[in-house]
Scaffold this motif. Structure first.
Motif, PDB file in Angstrom:
ATOM      1  N   THR A  67     -33.648 -37.434  -1.593  1.00 40.58           N
ATOM      2  CA  THR A  67     -33.572 -38.405  -2.690  1.00 40.58           C
ATOM      3  C   THR A  67     -32.114 -38.639  -3.061  1.00 40.58           C
ATOM      4  O   THR A  67     -31.341 -37.683  -3.174  1.00 40.58           O
ATOM      5  N   GLU A  68     -31.720 -39.883  -3.245  1.00 36.69           N
ATOM      6  CA  GLU A  68     -30.358 -40.197  -3.664  1.00 36.69           C
ATOM      7  C   GLU A  68     -30.178 -39.761  -5.128  1.00 36.69           C
ATOM      8  O   GLU A  68     -30.772 -40.343  -6.032  1.00 36.69           O
ATOM      9  N   PHE A 251     -16.693 -42.315   8.957  1.00 37.53           N
ATOM     10  CA  PHE A 251     -17.713 -41.328   8.624  1.00 37.53           C
ATOM     11  C   PHE A 251     -18.849 -41.980   7.848  1.00 37.53           C
ATOM     12  O   PHE A 251     -18.622 -42.862   7.013  1.00 37.53           O
ATOM     13  N   ALA A 252     -20.062 -41.535   8.121  1.00 35.99           N
ATOM     14  CA  ALA A 252     -21.246 -42.085   7.462  1.00 35.99           C
ATOM     15  C   ALA A 252     -22.106 -40.942   6.949  1.00 35.99           C
ATOM     16  O   ALA A 252     -22.120 -39.848   7.521  1.00 35.99           O
ATOM     17  N   GLU A 253     -22.807 -41.208   5.850  1.00 33.74           N
ATOM     18  CA  GLU A 253     -23.789 -40.253   5.340  1.00 33.74           C
ATOM     19  C   GLU A 253     -25.172 -40.878   5.449  1.00 33.74           C
ATOM     20  O   GLU A 253     -25.312 -42.099   5.461  1.00 33.74           O
ATOM     21  N   GLU A 254     -26.168 -40.037   5.495  1.00 31.00           N
ATOM     22  CA  GLU A 254     -27.538 -40.498   5.719  1.00 31.00           C
ATOM     23  C   GLU A 254     -27.978 -41.532   4.697  1.00 31.00           C
ATOM     24  O   GLU A 254     -28.685 -42.484   5.020  1.00 31.00           O
ATOM     25  N   MET A 255     -27.561 -41.364   3.433  1.00 33.35           N
ATOM     26  CA  MET A 255     -28.055 -42.236   2.361  1.00 33.35           C
ATOM     27  C   MET A 255     -27.009 -43.230   1.874  1.00 33.35           C
ATOM     28  O   MET A 255     -27.130 -43.770   0.791  1.00 33.35           O
ATOM     29  N   ALA A 256     -25.958 -43.473   2.667  1.00 29.68           N
ATOM     30  CA  ALA A 256     -24.908 -44.378   2.208  1.00 29.68           C
ATOM     31  C   ALA A 256     -24.486 -45.340   3.322  1.00 29.68           C
ATOM     32  O   ALA A 256     -23.506 -45.121   4.014  1.00 29.68           O
ATOM     33  N   SER A 257     -25.269 -46.405   3.483  1.00 31.93           N
ATOM     34  CA  SER A 257     -24.943 -47.538   4.353  1.00 31.93           C
ATOM     35  C   SER A 257     -24.462 -47.169   5.752  1.00 31.93           C
ATOM     36  O   SER A 257     -23.372 -47.571   6.154  1.00 31.93           O
ATOM     37  N   PRO A 258     -25.223 -46.417   6.528  1.00 34.43           N
ATOM     38  CA  PRO A 258     -24.795 -46.129   7.906  1.00 34.43           C
ATOM     39  C   PRO A 258     -24.661 -47.384   8.752  1.00 34.43           C
ATOM     40  O   PRO A 258     -23.825 -47.435   9.658  1.00 34.43           O
ATOM     41  N   ASP A 259     -25.474 -48.404   8.473  1.00 33.98           N
ATOM     42  CA  ASP A 259     -25.391 -49.647   9.246  1.00 33.98           C
ATOM     43  C   ASP A 259     -24.056 -50.354   9.019  1.00 33.98           C
ATOM     44  O   ASP A 259     -23.445 -50.875   9.961  1.00 33.98           O
ATOM     45  N   VAL A 260     -23.599 -50.386   7.762  1.00 36.53           N
ATOM     46  CA  VAL A 260     -22.320 -51.023   7.466  1.00 36.53           C
ATOM     47  C   VAL A 260     -21.171 -50.216   8.052  1.00 36.53           C
ATOM     48  O   VAL A 260     -20.181 -50.772   8.546  1.00 36.53           O
ATOM     49  N   SER A 261     -21.293 -48.896   8.034  1.00 36.53           N
ATOM     50  CA  SER A 261     -20.279 -48.043   8.651  1.00 36.53           C
ATOM     51  C   SER A 261     -20.165 -48.349  10.147  1.00 36.53           C
ATOM     52  O   SER A 261     -19.064 -48.401  10.704  1.00 36.53           O
ATOM     53  N   TYR A 276     -21.193 -34.608   5.545  1.00 39.46           N
ATOM     54  CA  TYR A 276     -22.176 -34.107   4.579  1.00 39.46           C
ATOM     55  C   TYR A 276     -21.690 -34.273   3.146  1.00 39.46           C
ATOM     56  O   TYR A 276     -20.548 -33.934   2.823  1.00 39.46           O
ATOM     57  N   THR A 277     -22.581 -34.758   2.283  1.00 41.61           N
ATOM     58  CA  THR A 277     -22.291 -34.776   0.850  1.00 41.61           C
ATOM     59  C   THR A 277     -22.964 -33.608   0.116  1.00 41.61           C
ATOM     60  O   THR A 277     -22.706 -33.395  -1.064  1.00 41.61           O
ATOM     61  N   ILE A 278     -23.820 -32.884   0.786  1.00 43.78           N
ATOM     62  CA  ILE A 278     -24.438 -31.649   0.293  1.00 43.78           C
ATOM     63  C   ILE A 278     -25.230 -31.872  -0.990  1.00 43.78           C
ATOM     64  O   ILE A 278     -25.309 -31.015  -1.861  1.00 43.78           O
ATOM     65  N   GLU A 279     -25.811 -33.049  -1.109  1.00 46.62           N
ATOM     66  CA  GLU A 279     -26.689 -33.347  -2.242  1.00 46.62           C
ATOM     67  C   GLU A 279     -28.125 -32.944  -1.920  1.00 46.62           C
ATOM     68  O   GLU A 279     -28.908 -32.663  -2.828  1.00 46.62           O
ATOM     69  N   SER A 280     -28.463 -32.925  -0.624  1.00 49.37           N
ATOM     70  CA  SER A 280     -29.768 -32.488  -0.141  1.00 49.37           C
ATOM     71  C   SER A 280     -29.570 -31.404   0.906  1.00 49.37           C
ATOM     72  O   SER A 280     -28.461 -31.206   1.423  1.00 49.37           O
ATOM     73  N   ASN A 281     -30.659 -30.714   1.245  1.00 50.24           N
ATOM     74  CA  ASN A 281     -30.615 -29.743   2.334  1.00 50.24           C
ATOM     75  C   ASN A 281     -30.545 -30.503   3.653  1.00 50.24           C
ATOM     76  O   ASN A 281     -31.446 -31.241   3.996  1.00 50.24           O
ATOM     77  N   GLU A 282     -29.454 -30.344   4.380  1.00 47.60           N
ATOM     78  CA  GLU A 282     -29.228 -31.111   5.602  1.00 47.60           C
ATOM     79  C   GLU A 282     -29.067 -30.178   6.796  1.00 47.60           C
ATOM     80  O   GLU A 282     -28.232 -29.266   6.791  1.00 47.60           O
ATOM     81  N   ASP A 284     -30.513 -27.722   7.886  1.00 49.87           N
ATOM     82  CA  ASP A 284     -30.697 -26.284   7.664  1.00 49.87           C
ATOM     83  C   ASP A 284     -29.382 -25.507   7.744  1.00 49.87           C
ATOM     84  O   ASP A 284     -29.350 -24.359   8.219  1.00 49.87           O
ATOM     85  N   LEU A 285     -28.302 -26.125   7.284  1.00 51.34           N
ATOM     86  CA  LEU A 285     -26.994 -25.484   7.263  1.00 51.34           C
ATOM     87  C   LEU A 285     -26.626 -25.109   5.832  1.00 51.34           C
ATOM     88  O   LEU A 285     -27.028 -25.770   4.880  1.00 51.34           O
ATOM     89  N   THR A 286     -25.847 -24.047   5.686  1.00 54.28           N
ATOM     90  CA  THR A 286     -25.406 -23.622   4.361  1.00 54.28           C
ATOM     91  C   THR A 286     -24.274 -24.514   3.847  1.00 54.28           C
ATOM     92  O   THR A 286     -23.700 -25.312   4.598  1.00 54.28           O
ATOM     93  N   TYR A 287     -23.961 -24.357   2.584  1.00 52.76           N
ATOM     94  CA  TYR A 287     -22.824 -25.074   2.005  1.00 52.76           C
ATOM     95  C   TYR A 287     -21.561 -24.813   2.810  1.00 52.76           C
ATOM     96  O   TYR A 287     -20.825 -25.747   3.161  1.00 52.76           O
ATOM     97  N   LEU A 288     -21.287 -23.551   3.099  1.00 49.40           N
ATOM     98  CA  LEU A 288     -20.073 -23.203   3.837  1.00 49.40           C
ATOM     99  C   LEU A 288     -20.091 -23.786   5.247  1.00 49.40           C
ATOM    100  O   LEU A 288     -19.057 -24.243   5.744  1.00 49.40           O
ATOM    101  N   ASP A 289     -21.247 -23.775   5.888  1.00 46.74           N
ATOM    102  CA  ASP A 289     -21.373 -24.385   7.215  1.00 46.74           C
ATOM    103  C   ASP A 289     -21.024 -25.871   7.159  1.00 46.74           C
ATOM    104  O   ASP A 289     -20.283 -26.388   8.001  1.00 46.74           O
ATOM    105  N   ARG A 290     -21.581 -26.557   6.178  1.00 43.74           N
ATOM    106  CA  ARG A 290     -21.385 -28.007   6.092  1.00 43.74           C
ATOM    107  C   ARG A 290     -19.959 -28.369   5.671  1.00 43.74           C
ATOM    108  O   ARG A 290     -19.395 -29.349   6.162  1.00 43.74           O
ATOM    109  N   MET A 291     -19.379 -27.593   4.778  1.00 43.10           N
ATOM    110  CA  MET A 291     -17.995 -27.852   4.411  1.00 43.10           C
ATOM    111  C   MET A 291     -17.062 -27.583   5.594  1.00 43.10           C
ATOM    112  O   MET A 291     -16.089 -28.329   5.809  1.00 43.10           O
ATOM    113  N   THR A 292     -17.343 -26.553   6.350  1.00 41.08           N
ATOM    114  CA  THR A 292     -16.552 -26.289   7.555  1.00 41.08           C
ATOM    115  C   THR A 292     -16.665 -27.444   8.533  1.00 41.08           C
ATOM    116  O   THR A 292     -15.665 -27.884   9.128  1.00 41.08           O
TER     117      THR A 292
END
Length: 304
Positions: A67-68, A251-261, A276-282, A284-292
């Protein structure tokens, strides 16, 4: 608005009563070890609570994955956990505009509420429309490793207040997690400093705090709150920006205009990659995984 929240309150009370009956039946069959009940708003906050609370906490999340969050408005069933929780953690800085009304509807007098971003040096929005609808601040502080440290400390203080018997446990976990955040920051701060190229392009303007951490600059397809696609003039300006700054990755995020990107990337001969914007579980990676992953991809794009 008053009628709406009054109706919501009645729904919450009914759902709580049903939930309580079910819990009583369950506990009669099989008593479980008591854990500190914590309600959070979205995934990144959940991960910070998990890092500090570990097996001492039971977490419920209000905003469902996928969910956005900028567009989210809670329904009665979303607030059941909030009504029975001991601790409520939200990001703040205008991320969850519905919090005050939800707290009134939940009517939980003993609830310890913490704004995780409290004390942050907030980045101010500049667009009048954004300020009118969402407030004056950019809320995406969790995408800064330094911001994450502040949020984790505020969460630790709330858990200690709610459960002082386990103070040492929470403080140790907090220290350990902040050490991991610091290590990641130090690694990439050293990498980013000597690079001449500092600009990258994202799906929406969520990375200003990350940019502040490392002296970088973002431009984006959508605004801070992932609203609306760019006009023809804005897209033309983005194309010019990408060419002037030799942008090779959009760079594109799942919920932010990938088509325009993708359209933008095609115009400038760049590739599209996920961030990753880390607003949802993406994935199955941890916060540290996604920030890395984010930092690695941004760094590599600046080398090209």
């Amino acid at each position: 608005m008053l009628k709406r929240w009054a109706a919501l309150l009645l729904c919450v009370i009914a759902l709580i009563s049903f939930s309580a009956c079910s819990n009583n039946n369950s506990q009669a069959d099989k008593p479980e070890e008591s854990k500190l009940k914590v309600t959070v708003t979205f995934n990144a906050i959940k991960e910070f609570v998990e890092a500090v609370g570990q097996d001492k906490v039971e977490i419920s999340t209000i905003i469902p994955d996928g969910t956005e969050p900028h567009d989210f408005e809670p329904k009665a069933q979303d607030l059941v956990g909030l009504s029975t929780a001991k601790v409520f953690v939200y990001n703040g800085l205008g991320m969850e505009t519905w919090v005050n009304d939800a707290l009134k509807a939940a009517n939980n007098a003993s609830l310890i509420t913490v704004e995780a971003s409290k004390g942050a040096e907030a980045i101010t929005n500049t667009e009048p429309e954004e300020i009118e609808e969402h407030g004056q601040y950019d809320p995406h502080i969790w995408l800064s490793l330094k911001g994450a440290e502040m949020e984790v400390k505020n969460i630790k203080d709330a858990l200690v207040e709610a459960d002082p018997a386990n103070k040492d446990y929470y403080e140790k976990n907090c220290t350990d997690y902040i050490s991991q955040l610091e290590n990641l920051y130090n690694e990439y701060n050293e990498k980013f400093q000597p690079i001449q190229k500092k600009s990258f392009v994202t799906g929406h303007a969520a990375f200003a705090y990350l940019c502040r951490d490392f002296g970088l600059e973002q431009n984006s397809v959508e605004d801070v709150f992932a609203e609306g696609e760019p006009s023809a003039q804005q897209l033309t300006e983005l194309v010019e920006y990408c060419k002037e700054n030799k942008v090779t990755t959009v760079f594109a995020e799942e919920m932010a205009s990938p088509d325009v990107s993708q359209t933008l990337a095609n115009e400038v001969g760049a590739k599209v990659d996920t961030i990753y914007t880390i607003e949802s579980n993406e994935d199955d990676l941890t916060y540290l995984d996604r920030m890395t992953d984010n930092l690695s991809k941004i760094y590599d794009s600046l080398l090209q």
